[in-house]
Scaffold this active site. Structure first.
Site: not given
Length: 170
Positions: A110, A133, A141-142, A168
């Site tokens: 953040y 979001n 945002c993950h 990912e």
């Protein structure tokens, strides 16, 4: 003169072990639902963020978005070329823009996002903007974690966040 009612089209994306609702307008994708949540999640978002809009079930309108997001969720796609219909405050939009620059497979904190938008002391406000979001996955945002590297809040739940990060990293 009355303003025309905004139409929001709703459809479900179900691919492999993923199931979530998507909502689109004529301008683009406006909402990605949480994994395994029901239609009520989209309805509540529309009521809060797009009051007066009409929610219409239309798998055809949603299909091109579902195809691309499905490819992402099955590891066949790493980026998106689809229009989005994002509406937020200037601050939220700056945060969302910074999120879209996080490379696939990377994570940031953040604080990193706060630095990137030139507001290094606004870490909590960044967290709130990330939580607002509406198009997770497309605005990734993950990929934001706590300062210690620990997984922190995610509208879709920490299990969904963990699955996305695992996807990912593979």
């Amino acid at each position: 003169m009355n303003k025309p009612v905004e139409r929001i089209y709703l459809g479900r994306l179900a691919v492999e072990n993923w199931s979530l609702y998507l909502a689109v307008t004529e301008a683009g994708l406006c909402f990605v639902g949480s994994e395994d949540k029901e239609r009520e999640e989209v309805e509540a978002w529309c009521t809060a963020k797009r009051p007066g809009s009409e929610l219409i079930e239309d798998e055809g309108k949603v299909a091109p978005y579902a195809l691309m997001l499905g490819e992402f969720l099955t590891g066949e796609r790493r980026s998106f070329e689809l229009p989005v219909d994002l509406r937020g405050t200037e601050f939220q939009e700056a945060v969302w823009e910074a999120l879209m620059r996080i490379p696939y497979g990377d994570t940031v904190t953040y604080g990193d996002i706060a630095e990137k938008i030139g507001r290094p002391r606004a870490v909590r406000a960044v967290g709130a903007a990330i939580g607002a979001n509406p198009v997770m996955l497309v605005v990734p945002c993950h990929r934001v974690v706590g300062k210690s590297g620990k997984l922190t809040g995610f509208r879709g739940g920490l299990t969904m966040k963990e699955k996305l990060l695992e996807l990912e990293s593979s």
